[in-house]
Design a protein around this motif. Sequence first.
Motif, PDB file in Angstrom:
ATOM      1  N   CYS A 153       1.012  -1.165  -0.134  1.00  0.00           N
ATOM      2  CA  CYS A 153       0.064  -0.113   0.206  1.00  0.00           C
ATOM      3  C   CYS A 153       0.710   1.097  -0.041  1.00  0.00           C
ATOM      4  CB  CYS A 153      -0.914  -0.031   1.122  1.00  0.00           C
ATOM      5  SG  CYS A 153      -2.070  -1.149   1.326  1.00  0.00           S
ATOM      6  N   PHE A 154       2.041   1.191   0.819  1.00  0.00           N
ATOM      7  CA  PHE A 154       2.819   2.389   0.992  1.00  0.00           C
ATOM      8  C   PHE A 154       3.426   2.517  -0.672  1.00  0.00           C
ATOM      9  CE2 PHE A 154       7.285   4.032   1.563  1.00  0.00           C
ATOM     10  CZ  PHE A 154       6.901   5.253   2.140  1.00  0.00           C
ATOM     11  N   LEU A 155       4.080   1.618  -1.089  1.00  0.00           N
ATOM     12  CA  LEU A 155       4.449   1.940  -2.606  1.00  0.00           C
ATOM     13  C   LEU A 155       3.608   2.300  -3.781  1.00  0.00           C
ATOM     14  CD1 LEU A 155       6.943  -1.070  -2.400  1.00  0.00           C
ATOM     15  CD2 LEU A 155       7.479   1.175  -2.177  1.00  0.00           C
ATOM     16  N   ALA A 156       2.224   1.542  -3.473  1.00  0.00           N
ATOM     17  CA  ALA A 156       1.219   1.979  -4.272  1.00  0.00           C
ATOM     18  C   ALA A 156       0.692   3.360  -4.273  1.00  0.00           C
ATOM     19  CB  ALA A 156       0.131   0.991  -4.390  1.00  0.00           C
ATOM     20  N   ASP A 157       0.449   3.915  -3.135  1.00  0.00           N
ATOM     21  CA  ASP A 157      -0.286   5.177  -2.597  1.00  0.00           C
ATOM     22  C   ASP A 157       0.591   6.269  -2.466  1.00  0.00           C
ATOM     23  OD1 ASP A 157      -2.502   3.540  -3.159  1.00  0.00           O
ATOM     24  OD2 ASP A 157      -2.836   2.925  -1.075  1.00  0.00           O
ATOM     25  N   ALA A 158       1.589   6.132  -1.783  1.00  0.00           N
ATOM     26  CA  ALA A 158       2.646   7.124  -1.313  1.00  0.00           C
ATOM     27  C   ALA A 158       3.707   7.458  -2.226  1.00  0.00           C
ATOM     28  CB  ALA A 158       2.986   6.810  -0.064  1.00  0.00           C
ATOM     29  N   VAL A 180       7.767  -4.778  -3.221  1.00  0.00           N
ATOM     30  CA  VAL A 180       8.077  -5.521  -2.013  1.00  0.00           C
ATOM     31  C   VAL A 180       8.717  -6.405  -1.837  1.00  0.00           C
ATOM     32  CG1 VAL A 180       6.442  -6.789  -0.589  1.00  0.00           C
ATOM     33  CG2 VAL A 180       5.260  -4.824  -1.469  1.00  0.00           C
ATOM     34  N   LEU A 181       9.007  -7.126  -3.050  1.00  0.00           N
ATOM     35  CA  LEU A 181       9.857  -8.222  -3.113  1.00  0.00           C
ATOM     36  C   LEU A 181      11.609  -7.800  -2.815  1.00  0.00           C
ATOM     37  CD1 LEU A 181      10.622 -11.152  -3.661  1.00  0.00           C
ATOM     38  CD2 LEU A 181      10.854 -10.970  -6.006  1.00  0.00           C
ATOM     39  N   ILE A 182      11.838  -6.454  -3.324  1.00  0.00           N
ATOM     40  CA  ILE A 182      13.103  -6.054  -3.525  1.00  0.00           C
ATOM     41  C   ILE A 182      13.369  -5.483  -1.867  1.00  0.00           C
ATOM     42  CG2 ILE A 182      14.501  -3.965  -4.127  1.00  0.00           C
ATOM     43  CD1 ILE A 182      13.320  -4.315  -6.869  1.00  0.00           C
ATOM     44  N   LEU A 183      12.464  -4.737  -1.419  1.00  0.00           N
ATOM     45  CA  LEU A 183      12.710  -4.353  -0.013  1.00  0.00           C
ATOM     46  C   LEU A 183      12.424  -5.420   1.148  1.00  0.00           C
ATOM     47  CD1 LEU A 183       9.984  -1.083  -0.187  1.00  0.00           C
ATOM     48  CD2 LEU A 183      12.641  -1.374  -0.528  1.00  0.00           C
ATOM     49  N   THR A 184      11.679  -6.343   0.860  1.00  0.00           N
ATOM     50  CA  THR A 184      11.769  -7.528   1.660  1.00  0.00           C
ATOM     51  C   THR A 184      13.248  -8.216   1.784  1.00  0.00           C
ATOM     52  OG1 THR A 184       9.429  -7.701   1.343  1.00  0.00           O
ATOM     53  CG2 THR A 184      10.750  -9.592   2.421  1.00  0.00           C
ATOM     54  N   PRO A 216      -3.162  -4.894   8.656  1.00  0.00           N
ATOM     55  CA  PRO A 216      -2.721  -5.163   7.205  1.00  0.00           C
ATOM     56  C   PRO A 216      -3.656  -6.121   6.391  1.00  0.00           C
ATOM     57  CG  PRO A 216      -0.881  -5.453   8.691  1.00  0.00           C
ATOM     58  CD  PRO A 216      -1.969  -5.281   9.635  1.00  0.00           C
ATOM     59  N   THR A 217      -4.125  -7.275   7.331  1.00  0.00           N
ATOM     60  CA  THR A 217      -5.126  -8.324   6.572  1.00  0.00           C
ATOM     61  C   THR A 217      -6.322  -7.616   6.258  1.00  0.00           C
ATOM     62  OG1 THR A 217      -3.869  -9.806   8.009  1.00  0.00           O
ATOM     63  CG2 THR A 217      -6.243 -10.503   7.080  1.00  0.00           C
ATOM     64  N   VAL A 218      -6.906  -6.596   7.197  1.00  0.00           N
ATOM     65  CA  VAL A 218      -8.118  -5.886   6.951  1.00  0.00           C
ATOM     66  C   VAL A 218      -7.792  -5.070   5.698  1.00  0.00           C
ATOM     67  CG1 VAL A 218      -9.950  -4.326   7.823  1.00  0.00           C
ATOM     68  CG2 VAL A 218      -8.936  -6.331   9.333  1.00  0.00           C
ATOM     69  N   VAL A 219      -6.801  -4.376   5.672  1.00  0.00           N
ATOM     70  CA  VAL A 219      -6.500  -3.436   4.717  1.00  0.00           C
ATOM     71  C   VAL A 219      -6.275  -3.991   3.553  1.00  0.00           C
ATOM     72  CG1 VAL A 219      -4.796  -2.044   3.555  1.00  0.00           C
ATOM     73  CG2 VAL A 219      -5.297  -1.554   6.208  1.00  0.00           C
ATOM     74  N   ILE A 276      -8.012  -6.912   2.399  1.00  0.00           N
ATOM     75  CA  ILE A 276      -9.162  -7.100   2.084  1.00  0.00           C
ATOM     76  C   ILE A 276     -10.018  -6.131   1.424  1.00  0.00           C
ATOM     77  CG2 ILE A 276     -11.415  -8.217   2.946  1.00  0.00           C
ATOM     78  CD1 ILE A 276      -9.936  -9.962   5.077  1.00  0.00           C
ATOM     79  N   LEU A 277      -9.881  -4.929   2.057  1.00  0.00           N
ATOM     80  CA  LEU A 277     -10.747  -3.706   1.797  1.00  0.00           C
ATOM     81  C   LEU A 277     -10.305  -3.391   0.200  1.00  0.00           C
ATOM     82  CD1 LEU A 277     -11.041  -1.833   4.897  1.00  0.00           C
ATOM     83  CD2 LEU A 277     -12.879  -3.045   3.746  1.00  0.00           C
ATOM     84  N   LYS A 278      -8.966  -3.335   0.035  1.00  0.00           N
ATOM     85  CA  LYS A 278      -8.199  -3.024  -1.125  1.00  0.00           C
ATOM     86  C   LYS A 278      -8.683  -3.901  -2.396  1.00  0.00           C
ATOM     87  CE  LYS A 278      -5.024  -0.657  -1.895  1.00  0.00           C
ATOM     88  NZ  LYS A 278      -4.947   0.848  -2.323  1.00  0.00           N
TER      89      LYS A 278
END
Length: 203
Positions: free
Chosen positions: A83-88, A98-102, A193-196, A198-200
């Motif tokens: 969500c951070f990478l997509a929205d911010a 996400v894969l790279i940062l992880t 994060p799980t709730v977010v 699902i909502l997304k």
Amino acid sequence: MAGVAVGWCLAQAGLNAMLAGVTTPVADRVPLTQRAQVSGWTGLMQSFGLVLGALITTLLIWAWLTRFLINLGNALGTLYLFCFLADAVHYGDPGTGVLILTLIYTLCAAPTAFPAGVLSDRIGRRKVFVVLCSLVMAAAAVLLALLHTWRSALAAAAVLGAGYGNPQLTEASTNSPKLRIPHVFRPGPLTPPTVVAILKTRQ
């Protein structure tokens, strides 16, 4: 209200059972000339038990709170990455990001966790490393909050990974019964994060 009433009844039942076992032997086994003294000590120990119970509760709350906050900080820095990478950050491919940062997070966690563990065992101190890693993780959180760029995300992943391995040092200095209650609440930061997610997916 019903839960409070039931809890109160259970607490009173336990208290009365304890008092019955404490006061009854006074009349049966203590000489008449010493009963007042023994009864006084019995009453004093009841008050002491209240104080001791409050202290133990405070320690358990502190143990839970510190572990919860450390895991919450780590969860905010890892589980919300998509969500951070997509929205911010507006990164083109959030999944790959996400894969790279992880990967960076994981690679930076190992080189700091193992040496810190060896050093902690040698000097016999844990808290100093836990405090240090908490400050490192806080720095990563500040970096993510202030700078919404891909480069800052890369730096924050490295810093967060470097700090997260060290809180586990507390495991070595605490026996297992003391860790059971804090670990019960450890999955707490995973819920938002799980709730977010699902909502997304439903949008």
